[in-house]
Scaffold this motif. Structure first.
Motif, short mmCIF file in Angstrom:
data_model
loop_
_atom_site.label_atom_id
_atom_site.label_comp_id
_atom_site.label_asym_id
_atom_site.label_seq_id
_atom_site.Cartn_x
_atom_site.Cartn_y
_atom_site.Cartn_z
N VAL A 6 5.92 6.50 -9.34
CA VAL A 6 5.34 5.25 -8.84
C VAL A 6 4.40 5.53 -7.68
O VAL A 6 3.28 5.00 -7.61
CB VAL A 6 6.46 4.28 -8.43
N TRP A 7 4.85 6.35 -6.74
CA TRP A 7 4.00 6.67 -5.58
C TRP A 7 2.72 7.37 -6.04
O TRP A 7 1.63 7.05 -5.54
CB TRP A 7 4.74 7.57 -4.60
N ALA A 8 2.83 8.32 -6.95
CA ALA A 8 1.66 9.06 -7.42
C ALA A 8 0.64 8.14 -8.07
O ALA A 8 -0.57 8.27 -7.85
CB ALA A 8 2.09 10.17 -8.38
N LEU A 9 1.12 7.17 -8.85
CA LEU A 9 0.20 6.26 -9.53
C LEU A 9 -0.47 5.31 -8.55
O LEU A 9 -1.68 5.06 -8.64
CB LEU A 9 0.95 5.47 -10.60
N LEU A 10 0.31 4.76 -7.60
CA LEU A 10 -0.24 3.79 -6.67
C LEU A 10 -1.11 4.44 -5.60
O LEU A 10 -2.18 3.93 -5.26
CB LEU A 10 0.89 2.99 -6.01
N ALA A 11 -0.65 5.55 -5.04
CA ALA A 11 -1.38 6.18 -3.94
C ALA A 11 -2.67 6.84 -4.41
O ALA A 11 -3.66 6.85 -3.67
CB ALA A 11 -0.48 7.21 -3.25
N ASN A 12 -2.67 7.38 -5.63
CA ASN A 12 -3.85 8.09 -6.14
C ASN A 12 -4.64 7.29 -7.16
O ASN A 12 -5.61 7.81 -7.73
CB ASN A 12 -3.41 9.42 -6.76
N ASP A 13 -4.20 6.05 -7.42
CA ASP A 13 -4.88 5.16 -8.36
C ASP A 13 -5.06 5.83 -9.72
O ASP A 13 -6.17 5.95 -10.25
CB ASP A 13 -6.24 4.73 -7.79
N ASP A 57 0.85 -1.18 0.00
CA ASP A 57 0.00 0.00 0.00
C ASP A 57 0.89 1.24 0.00
O ASP A 57 1.54 1.56 1.00
CB ASP A 57 -0.91 0.00 1.22
N ALA A 58 0.92 1.96 -1.12
CA ALA A 58 1.77 3.15 -1.23
C ALA A 58 1.29 4.28 -0.33
O ALA A 58 2.06 5.21 -0.05
CB ALA A 58 1.80 3.63 -2.69
N ARG A 59 0.05 4.22 0.15
CA ARG A 59 -0.45 5.27 1.03
C ARG A 59 0.21 5.23 2.40
O ARG A 59 0.00 6.15 3.21
CB ARG A 59 -1.97 5.16 1.16
N GLU A 60 1.01 4.19 2.67
CA GLU A 60 1.80 4.16 3.90
C GLU A 60 2.87 5.25 3.89
O GLU A 60 3.37 5.64 4.94
CB GLU A 60 2.46 2.79 4.06
N PHE A 61 3.22 5.73 2.69
CA PHE A 61 4.19 6.80 2.56
C PHE A 61 3.46 8.13 2.40
O PHE A 61 2.45 8.21 1.70
CB PHE A 61 5.10 6.56 1.36
N LYS A 62 3.99 9.18 3.02
CA LYS A 62 3.33 10.48 3.00
C LYS A 62 3.34 11.09 1.61
O LYS A 62 2.36 11.71 1.18
CB LYS A 62 4.03 11.42 3.99
N ASN A 63 4.45 10.95 0.90
CA ASN A 63 4.56 11.52 -0.44
C ASN A 63 5.58 10.71 -1.24
O ASN A 63 6.15 9.72 -0.75
CB ASN A 63 4.97 13.00 -0.38
N GLY A 64 5.81 11.16 -2.47
CA GLY A 64 6.74 10.44 -3.34
C GLY A 64 8.17 10.49 -2.86
O GLY A 64 8.94 9.55 -3.08
N ARG A 65 8.55 11.58 -2.20
CA ARG A 65 9.92 11.68 -1.73
C ARG A 65 10.21 10.64 -0.65
O ARG A 65 11.31 10.10 -0.56
CB ARG A 65 10.21 13.08 -1.19
N GLN A 66 9.22 10.37 0.19
CA GLN A 66 9.42 9.34 1.22
C GLN A 66 9.65 7.98 0.60
O GLN A 66 10.49 7.20 1.09
CB GLN A 66 8.21 9.30 2.16
N LEU A 67 8.94 7.68 -0.48
CA LEU A 67 9.16 6.40 -1.16
C LEU A 67 10.55 6.36 -1.78
O LEU A 67 11.24 5.34 -1.70
CB LEU A 67 8.09 6.19 -2.23
#
Length: 346
Positions: free
Chosen positions: A323-330, A234-244
């Motif tokens: 990657v984070w933007a695509l997974l976290a925001n679907d 679940d990418a939403r475990e990260f606050k933003n893309g920089r954290q990932l």
């Protein structure tokens, strides 16, 4: 006394338990054998359980959550500062119990059975690739001792080895020919294993929506995309893309003090396998962009002022944020996407 928080020091056979009540007083401190773990926690009232993210941690986390407990996994390096005395099982369990209750502690997402299964395939493939490379280097080195030089690459060995074995004038003794034939067969077997495991990964990739979505990003193929989806979860475990990106070890390491910002090379923290795939994919994009008449504007400017290695890491960092933007925001990948903040500033 009702136990509210428990720290478990995981092991193969004997597990150390340390529990405290709501006031922080020690309520339980004992050892449990593996066969006793399920029955003990099944009969215990639901509480917060902390464990280090090590071998078998995800299995026990899923199992204890099934009994109604709240389970949190932590990276071992974040638990170590809470060890008060010399290292032993009792001190480790106490440190885990203390660390899991900290409000600013960072936790590791619990992996599902499906995630662990496909990651096991990735790890097995990675092992075969390393063994195949080592076997190829051994064959090349042995032949060099007899004055026979083969270019680098697995294909060069498999292509030229039949001619070398059939050549009766190259000075190779019979024992050496038999050895080379055996090593070549082993090399072919490992190559076959790698291809079969890649087919399994490809099959899983085609059946997973998130993995197919990530594969649209330049520099991310089925291998990298499936590894990211299975590892990140679940990418939403990260606050933003920089954290990932920081979790992958793709951001600069800091050594700052006294208000002076000092940035070093990348931190290289997190999953080495995942970071390697991201950077190799970025190198492939850069190699393609060099032969392109009009490369991407951002990438073209980056390549003009930085060397290829720095550009590859920067592109891998950017891809991690995408990657984070695509997974976290679907969302689906759009090459022409421009953030709203940039459009508003124009």
């Amino acid at each position: 006394m009702k136990t509210t928080t428990i720290g478990i020091d995981l092991a193969k056979i004997v597990f150390q338990i340390h529990g405290v009540d709501e006031r922080g007083k020690v309520s339980v401190r004992k050892q449990l054998k593996r066969a006793e773990m399920s029955s003990y926690f099944a009969n215990l009232e639901p509480c917060l359980i902390g464990m280090e993210a090590c071998g078998s941690a995800h299995y026990w986390a899923r199992k204890l959550e099934g009994y109604g407990h709240t389970v949190k996994l932590m990276a071992p390096q974040f638990v170590k500062p809470y060890v008060k005395t010399n290292k032993n099982d009792m001190a480790d369990a106490e440190a885990i119990c203390e660390a899991v209750a900290r409000p600013n502690m960072r936790f590791v997402a619990i992996k599902t059975v499906e995630q662990q299964a496909i990651l096991s395939v990735h790890r097995a493939r990675q092992g075969f690739v390393k063994a195949r490379t080592a076997q190829g280097n051994q064959i090349r080195g042995l032949l060099a001792e007899f004055g026979i030089v083969i270019p680098q690459g697995i294909r060069s060995i498999t292509k030229q080895m039949p001619e070398i074995l059939e050549d009766g004038e190259n000075g190779l003794p019979g024992a050496m020919r038999n050895l080379l034939e055996r090593l070549t067969e082993n090399l072919k077997e490992m190559d076959r294993q790698v291809k079969e495991l890649e087919e399994k990964i490809q099959l899983w990739h085609r059946e997973n929506t998130a993995s197919r979505k990530l594969a649209e990003i330049p520099g991310l193929g089925p291998i990298t995309a499936s590894a990211i989806v299975a590892t990140v979860g679940d990418a939403r475990e990260f606050k933003n893309g920089r954290q990932l990106a920081a979790w992958m070890g793709l951001v600069p390491k800091q050594h700052s003090s006294g208000g002076k910002q000092t940035l070093l090379g990348i931190s290289k923290r997190g999953d080495t396998y995942l970071r390697t795939l991201m950077i190799h994919g970025a190198r492939a994009v850069i190699r393609f962009a060099e032969n392109k008449a009009e490369p991407n504007v951002w990438l073209g400017k980056l390549m003009a002022r930085r060397n290829k290695n720095i550009a590859a890491v920067a592109l891998a960092n950017k891809n991690a944020r995408i990657v984070w933007a695509l997974l976290a925001n679907d969302r689906m990948f759009r090459p022409d996407y421009t953030p709203a903040a940039v459009v508003a500033g124009m």
